[in-house]
Design an enzyme around this catalytic site. Structure first.
Site, PDB file in Angstrom:
ATOM      1  N   ASP A 133      15.844   6.412   2.452  1.00  0.00           N
ATOM      2  CA  ASP A 133      14.844   6.265   1.390  1.00  0.00           C
ATOM      3  C   ASP A 133      15.068   7.345   0.343  1.00  0.00           C
ATOM      4  O   ASP A 133      16.023   8.125   0.435  1.00  0.00           O
ATOM      5  CB  ASP A 133      13.418   6.306   1.968  1.00  0.00           C
ATOM      6  CG  ASP A 133      12.491   5.364   1.199  1.00  0.00           C
ATOM      7  OD1 ASP A 133      12.355   5.555  -0.019  1.00  0.00           O
ATOM      8  OD2 ASP A 133      11.926   4.451   1.809  1.00  0.00           O
TER       9      ASP A 133
ATOM     10  N   HIS B 102      14.729   2.661  -3.562  1.00  0.00           N
ATOM     11  CA  HIS B 102      14.567   3.646  -2.482  1.00  0.00           C
ATOM     12  C   HIS B 102      15.916   4.315  -2.196  1.00  0.00           C
ATOM     13  O   HIS B 102      16.268   4.556  -1.042  1.00  0.00           O
ATOM     14  CB  HIS B 102      13.981   2.983  -1.231  1.00  0.00           C
ATOM     15  CG  HIS B 102      12.545   2.551  -1.425  1.00  0.00           C
ATOM     16  ND1 HIS B 102      11.498   3.435  -1.324  1.00  0.00           N
ATOM     17  CD2 HIS B 102      12.008   1.356  -1.757  1.00  0.00           C
ATOM     18  CE1 HIS B 102      10.354   2.785  -1.571  1.00  0.00           C
ATOM     19  NE2 HIS B 102      10.639   1.523  -1.844  1.00  0.00           N
TER      20      HIS B 102
ATOM     21  N   GLU C 149      10.295  -2.879  -3.770  1.00  0.00           N
ATOM     22  CA  GLU C 149       9.847  -1.924  -4.792  1.00  0.00           C
ATOM     23  C   GLU C 149      10.977  -1.397  -5.678  1.00  0.00           C
ATOM     24  O   GLU C 149      10.973  -0.233  -6.059  1.00  0.00           O
ATOM     25  CB  GLU C 149       9.128  -0.743  -4.116  1.00  0.00           C
ATOM     26  CG  GLU C 149       7.889  -1.170  -3.360  1.00  0.00           C
ATOM     27  CD  GLU C 149       7.179  -0.013  -2.664  1.00  0.00           C
ATOM     28  OE1 GLU C 149       5.950   0.024  -2.731  1.00  0.00           O
ATOM     29  OE2 GLU C 149       7.865   0.841  -2.064  1.00  0.00           O
TER      30      GLU C 149
ATOM     31  N   TRP D 167       4.572   4.126   8.329  1.00  0.00           N
ATOM     32  CA  TRP D 167       5.143   4.887   7.199  1.00  0.00           C
ATOM     33  C   TRP D 167       4.714   6.332   7.355  1.00  0.00           C
ATOM     34  O   TRP D 167       3.572   6.620   7.750  1.00  0.00           O
ATOM     35  CB  TRP D 167       4.652   4.314   5.877  1.00  0.00           C
ATOM     36  CG  TRP D 167       5.117   2.910   5.646  1.00  0.00           C
ATOM     37  CD1 TRP D 167       4.373   1.772   5.745  1.00  0.00           C
ATOM     38  CD2 TRP D 167       6.442   2.487   5.299  1.00  0.00           C
ATOM     39  NE1 TRP D 167       5.159   0.673   5.475  1.00  0.00           N
ATOM     40  CE2 TRP D 167       6.424   1.079   5.203  1.00  0.00           C
ATOM     41  CE3 TRP D 167       7.641   3.158   5.061  1.00  0.00           C
ATOM     42  CZ2 TRP D 167       7.553   0.331   4.878  1.00  0.00           C
ATOM     43  CZ3 TRP D 167       8.759   2.417   4.728  1.00  0.00           C
ATOM     44  CH2 TRP D 167       8.723   1.023   4.639  1.00  0.00           C
TER      45      TRP D 167
HETATM   46  C1  ACM Z   1       6.972  -1.346   1.730  1.00  0.00           C
HETATM   47  O1  ACM Z   1       5.867  -1.001   2.169  1.00  0.00           O
HETATM   48  N1  ACM Z   1       7.450  -0.819   0.612  1.00  0.00           N
HETATM   49  C2  ACM Z   1       7.780  -2.340   2.397  1.00  0.00           C
END
Ligand code: ACM
Length: 778
Positions: free
Chosen positions: A215, A280, A343, A484
């Site tokens: 990321d 990312h 994103e 996350w």
């Molecule tokens: C994500 O939460 N960007 C997959």
């Protein structure tokens, strides 16, 4: 067949704690816990996830240190080993599994792998009789899940003789994809910690570990051909030490990855690695700037949010990705490789002449099509290595190869569209399955996103949308919860976020939909907590805590409200010690004379669920609010519960709407108040918010260097009640206290709007505590 004997009928699903308590007691009576001669109900077995078919029998099998533990068929060793490992941890009884060349019918426990049994790969049959326990499966995964269920049947306690209720279970999972994603980029976990999570997944019968390895904030997987990916991309400047040159680093060597993949495989878990492209990508571009779109040298990011940095679309970049995927495909034997796709804001591609030239050469109408072309190139790289592509739902935004699988995260719409278009789908929607959203709004929550995703919400999520046809539904492979780690720095934080909510995910993934029932799940949950404690899994205690709110009612009295986030019954004491079940049961708000000390706890089956809460309520505490007791004024934009990087040990945590920091205290009692005392923290502001930046509201103009505390009454456009300049210096913990004299003759209760003026980024003031101080202390 006997299923869910204690299911409550739909009209009582929203009952209050005391009624649930009555229901639980009735369940336990029915279950035979108090009448041991009768067969136990499926519910009292407290299995999670609840198996597909459970038939109770009379009697029990008694396990002790002399019990023979056998397995027939080599692949059955790991199931027997897992049972022995769990038994040793939970009951301190050590059994040595031994092989038997043919299935026997003798006394003891036997794991039998019978490839001729008419069972699916993850199915098993488990029979507990008075002399013999037999687990049969056609394949290794089924036998392993039989071992987990058998262990879950063990009653608590460290007796030498464990009485296991007689039962026959025929089990099969609802979905083949029962996943958990771990983000090892935003915060790095040691290989040991990853294994601990895999252990916990195994006892939930979860079978896919999606590993987010790259990321903007870190590249965590060693790629031999490109050492800078981890040497450079695996390190970033520490957030609490800007400019001090202090780094935080971490990556997994290929040897460590192989070990983790094997560890997972022994627990029937497939690892799906994620290499996130084309966005990312900051850590990769920091390592090899020629991969980027702008040509700029970039540091690995130590900021949150959505970054603009994209891989470019040069052939050299595809050669790089091909080589990376070659090594990834070698390391991970599973079918799938996840290529992200989420994103990727396209500003850099739009601004780049080189990228635009390439797009024109390729005859692609826009940047979405360019991304689709990018993803298709990667799919070809995977297919030639015998792998399948899975990506976040943005990969649907252009033409997508038919064999690609879509992971739906922006709700379920992407999953629905994908299934309709004939793609396989994994449902992993935000927020329902995003475990970084906090699970309660209690002050005990750690850093995270304060918009709560409570256990009930996680449990209620169903991966199969009603709008799909039965044919389209076949494409739904299952569900996945995501961890996350932007806010989660350590294993304790991961465990807090994951448990017990992962138990709800596990039940949705496994149990037939018709047998799912939230109330009976709650009745089984305390047993699952006991299992967590036995295995050393650090679950969140906040859902089991008691929350107190107090409001002055005049004449030295207050109305005290107690609640438990999950609705378990509460017992309390007034001016006494810790409560037990003989203490008064809380049924309705209490009207009490001040000062008063309340101790309270939530209970199930006569046992306390979490450490009791104790609070002194007096005239001063009623005039004080922590940030957790205040509302956020902002209707939109992200709200975070932020940790104070200067003093993580001090546990300072602040709820703040980062686009428009503003706190609201409804009904603040202003009679006789002369001064408002505010404690605030100065936190580093480290966010990239992409298009959300546009929603940032204008700050109030500041008249002093550090901005001012600004308090209005009757709404944020109301008159200014109090103001004070914020100081240039904060204490060692980053905190400052200011006193603001009240400038208006306010009486009665008003809504306060509390802000700080001035755009002081890259630092920002956040509220920690506000106290109303009487003019005359008497
Ligand atoms: C994500 O939460 N960007 C997959």
């Amino acid at each position: 067949m006997m299923r869910s004997a204690c299911r409550t009928s739909p009209h009582v699903t929203s009952f209050h704690g005391w009624l649930r308590s009555a229901t639980l007691t009735a369940c336990l009576l029915l279950a035979g816990v108090l009448l041991p001669e009768r067969p136990a109900s499926a519910q009292s077995l407290a299995l999670i996830p609840m198996p597909a078919h459970v038939t109770q029998e009379k009697g029990r099998y008694t396990l002790d240190a002399t019990t023979r533990l056998q397995y027939s068929g080599q692949a059955s060793a790991s199931a027997a080993d897992e049972f022995a490992r769990l038994l040793a941890r939970s009951h301190a009884i050590s059994l040595q599994p031994t092989p038997s060349s043919i299935p026997t019918s003798g006394a003891g426990i036997e794991f039998v792998l019978d490839p001729t049994a008419k069972l699916g790969p993850e199915d098993y049959r488990l029979t507990v009789g008075p002399l013999r326990i037999e687990v049969v499966a056609a394949q290794a995964p089924g036998l392993f899940y039989g071992a987990i269920t058998l262990w879950q049947l063990l009653p608590p306690g460290r007796d030498d003789h464990i009485a296991i209720p007689a039962v026959h279970i025929e089990d099969t999972p609802r979905f083949p994809w029962r996943g958990l994603m771990l983000d090892s980029a935003r915060h790095f976990q040691s290989p040991e910690q990853v294994k601990q999570l895999l252990d916990a997944m195994a006892v939930h019968k979860l079978n896919v570990f999606h590993w987010h390895l790259t990321d903007d904030q870190g590249w965590r997987i060693q790629i031999l051909r490109y050492p800078n990916l981890t040497q450079v991309g695996g390190c970033r400047e520490k957030v609490d030490m800007p400019g001090a040159g202090s780094q935080e680093c971490g990556f997994y060597t290929q040897a460590q990855i192989r070990e983790i993949v094997a560890y997972a495989a022994a627990r029937q878990i497939t690892v799906v690695p994620e290499i996130d492209v084309p966005g990312h990508a900051t850590a990769a571009i920091a390592a090899y700037p020629q991969l980027g779109t702008t040509g700029q040298r970039l540091p690995v990011s130590n900021e949150r949010g959505i970054h603009a940095n994209l891989f470019n679309v040069d052939e050299g970049t595809f050669e790089f990705l091909d080589q990376v995927l070659a090594e990834v495909a070698e390391l991970f034997p599973g079918d799938y490789i996840h290529i992200g796709g989420d994103e990727a804001i396209k500003d850099q591609w739009r601004a780049s002449t080189r990228v635009q030239q390439r797009r024109h050469e390729l005859g692609l109408a826009d940047e979405a099509q360019l991304q689709a072309w990018f993803i298709t190139r990667l799919e070809a790289m995977l297919v030639k290595r015998g792998k399948r592509l899975i990506g976040w739902d943005e990969i649907l935004e252009g033409a997508l190869p038919a064999s690609a699988t879509v992971m739906s995260w922006r709700g379920t719409d992407g999953g629905i569209a994908a299934a309709r278009a004939g793609h396989d789908v994994v449902m992993s929607p935000s927020p329902d399955l995003y475990l970084d959203y906090l699970q309660t709004d209690t002050p005990g929550e750690p850093a995270g996103r304060p918009k709560t995703v409570p256990l009930r919400t996680v449990y209620a999520f169903d991966p199969v949308p009603a709008e799909l046809t039965s044919e389209q539904r076949q494409h739904v492979l299952g569900l996945q919860a995501n961890l996350w780690t932007g806010d989660i720095a350590d294993l304790a934080g991961l465990e807090h976020a994951a448990f017990p909510r992962l138990a709800a995910v596990a039940e949705t993934g496994w149990t037939p939909q018709a047998d799912k029932d939230y109330d009976t799940f709650l009745a089984r949950l305390p047993t699952q907590l006991r299992r967590y404690r036995e295995l050393g899994i650090g679950y969140a205690s906040t859902p089991f805590s008691v929350v107190l709110t107090a409001a002055a009612t005049g004449e030295g009295r207050a109305r005290i409200t107690l609640s438990n986030p999950l609705g378990y019954p509460i017992h309390y004491n007034i001016n006494g010690g810790p409560p037990d079940t003989s203490s008064p049961a809380y049924r309705a708000p209490l009207d009490l004379a001040l000062p008063v000390t309340i101790t309270a706890a939530a209970f199930a089956d006569g046992k306390v669920l979490a450490a009791p809460m104790s609070r002194l309520i007096d005239a001063t505490t009623l005039l004080r609010h922590e940030d957790e007791q205040l509302e956020q004024c902002a209707e939109d934009g992200p709200v975070l519960r932020m940790a104070n990087p200067r003093s993580p040990e001090a546990g300072g945590l602040f709820n703040v709407a980062i686009l428009a920091p503003c706190w609201r205290w409804s009904d603040a009692p202003l009679d006789g108040i002369g001064t408002i005392r505010v404690r605030a923290a100065r936190l580093p502001y480290r966010f990239r918010l992409g298009s959300e930046e546009e929603r940032r509201r204008r700050f109030l103009p500041a008249t002093t260097a550090q901005g001012e505390l600004d308090i209005r009454i009757d709404g944020c456009d109301g008159p200014r009640l109090a103001t004070a300049a914020m100081p240039a210096h904060v204490d060692a913990e980053g905190l400052a206290t200011v006193l603001a004299p009240v400038r208006l003759p306010a009486r009665g209760a008003h809504t306060l709007c509390i802000r700080f003026s001035g755009d002081t980024r890259p630092q920002m003031w956040v509220l920690d505590q506000i106290s109303l101080q009487p003019t005359d202390p008497e």
